[in-house]
Design an enzyme around this catalytic site. Structure first.
Site, short mmCIF file in Angstrom:
data_model
loop_
_atom_site.label_atom_id
_atom_site.label_comp_id
_atom_site.label_asym_id
_atom_site.label_seq_id
_atom_site.Cartn_x
_atom_site.Cartn_y
_atom_site.Cartn_z
N GLU A 1 0.83 -1.21 0.00
CA GLU A 1 0.00 0.00 0.00
C GLU A 1 0.86 1.26 0.00
O GLU A 1 0.49 2.28 -0.59
CB GLU A 1 -0.93 -0.01 1.21
CG GLU A 1 -1.92 -1.17 1.25
CD GLU A 1 -2.80 -1.26 0.02
OE1 GLU A 1 -3.07 -0.21 -0.61
OE2 GLU A 1 -3.20 -2.38 -0.35
N ASP B 1 3.48 -4.81 -5.74
CA ASP B 1 3.95 -6.12 -5.25
C ASP B 1 5.48 -6.19 -5.28
O ASP B 1 6.12 -6.66 -4.32
CB ASP B 1 3.37 -7.25 -6.11
CG ASP B 1 1.90 -7.52 -5.80
OD1 ASP B 1 1.41 -7.04 -4.77
OD2 ASP B 1 1.25 -8.23 -6.60
#
Length: 423
Positions: free
Chosen positions: A279, A362
């Site tokens: 995030e 990611d």
């Protein structure tokens, strides 16, 4: 002619539904390619037999509901025009309001109410499905409350937008789409700013992360990424779902990172830190602002195309659709229908951009945490909690998936793990 157009529209929707039923239940192959079988991305290595069966069943039905719901809205708005309901809504508004300024809100409430009632069965089926498969833990009363909040927020939003839009149409028949877009820029930014502090709390309770030890670890990670974070928020979701999630929302001083309490309850600290690092990448690489910019550019094109298509449709079928002039409020269902079609058509592109950003996040997260075991196990648990497909069919992926498939995400992490294990 009107009856024939209605029959053709219903028939087209039925054939469309049958195609996707055949595609999802008989044609599409969600099995793993041979080279991934037995890997950590293979669901048979982390789901039991019943979970595998339930995942396949749930995904097919859920995907079918997705592909039916949006075209059903198009059919609804088309029939509302074709059979004169939009004309009736305007007549009822004119008859019930002495003051002209009240007529558009009354028209909007009629249209919104009919749309809510028409789409309610599909919404309820989706809710019941998630309850049946133990994804949702929400009571009917709580779910109905959220549905009504959605209804009134949507109504309030359109009550601001629609009067301005149709006033612009009357002032500038050829440029209303451009002026409408220019006004939408500050409105969009304002709504993004309000979202975390005004709209989201209507649905759930938000509060600072209660686990202070974990909060310290997350803020240390944020400091490492040069993020001036002071708080991480958690939201009470356990009463509504068994699924896991975390996200970044808001802009400016209202931007915040949010963790569902289900995520906190089911993942360990290392798994949560990987998710938080993911995030944080959205903040570091300014994905929210790129997303807003992309949305605004697409909305400019969308409003222009809506302007062109509305004028063409009224010239060609104005009599059948009971629309004399695009600038008449009776054309609003046509506006909604065209806008929804364009959003659906653009979704493969917007989803592709989103999947790119999520892939970047990611990679950023694994480079920051350097814990592939925690990362892989967190994605496996996300798959289990939501009964997600690891390898969705092609059409599902391009129209539904804003994130890479779990096959893509876990296999990328496994490659990272193998690469660094040999160093």
């Amino acid at each position: 002619m009107v009856r024939k157009m209605g029959v053709y529209a219903v028939l087209a929707f039925c054939l469309y539904g049958l195609f996707f039923y055949w595609y999802l239940f008989y044609f599409a192959d969600a099995s793993l390619p041979f080279e991934y079988q037995g890997s950590k991305a293979d669901p048979s290595t982390f789901l039991n037999g019943r979970e595998l069966d339930l995942s396949g069943e749930y995904s097919k039905i859920r995907n079918l509901l997705f592909f039916l719901s949006t075209p059903f809205e198009w059919l609804f708005y088309f029939l509302i025009l074709l059979f004169g309901f939009s004309k009736a809504f305007k007549r009822w508004a004119d008859q019930s309001a002495k003051y002209k300024m009240l007529r558009m809100p009354i028209y909007l409430i009629w249209l919104s109410l009919f749309a809510f009632l028409a789409t309610f069965p599909l919404s309820y089926i989706s809710y019941s499905l998630s309850r049946t498969y133990h994804i949702s833990t929400q009571t009917f009363t709580s779910w109905m409350k959220d549905e009504l909040i959605d209804f009134w927020i949507n109504y309030a939003t359109w009550l601001i937008i629609v009067p301005v839009l149709y006033w612009l149409m009357k002032k500038s028949k050829k440029r209303w789409w451009l002026y409408g877009w220019l006004l939408s820029v500050p409105f969009t930014l304002f709504m993004m700013f309000l979202q975390p502090v005004v709209i989201d709390p209507l649905y759930n309770d938000f509060y600072p992360l209660q686990n202070k030890e974990l909060e310290t670890k997350i803020l240390t990670l944020a400091e490492k990424a040069d993020i001036p974070a002071k708080n991480v928020f958690e939201v009470n979701m356990a009463d509504k779902t068994n699924a896991l999630n975390a996200y970044v929302t808001g802009i400016g001083s209202n931007a915040r990172i949010v963790l569902w309490d289900t995520t906190l309850n089911r993942l360990n600290d290392n798994q949560i830190l990987f998710i938080m690092a993911h995030e944080m990448c959205h903040y570091v690489e300014k994905h929210i602002y790129f997303g807003i910019a992309g949305y605004l550019l697409l909305s400019l094109l969308g409003l222009y195309l809506t302007y062109k298509i509305m004028n063409w449709a009224v010239r060609k079928w104005g009599k059948e659709l009971k629309i004399d002039d695009v600038r008449d409020i009776r054309s609003l269902p046509l506006f909604f229908m065209i806008l929804s079609m364009l959003l659906f058509a653009a979704s493969p592109l917007t989803n592709l951009a989103s999947r790119y950003e999520e892939t970047r996040a990611d990679k950023y997260a694994i480079e920051m945490t350097k814990n592939p075991e925690a990362a892989i196990s967190s994605f496996q648990e996300l798959t289990r909690s939501g009964l997600s497909e690891v390898n969705p069919p092609f059409l599902v992926k391009i129209f539904r998936y804003t994130h890479p498939s779990m096959l893509d995400r876990i296999s990328m992490l496994e490659e990272y793990e193998i690469k660094h294990r040999n160093q």
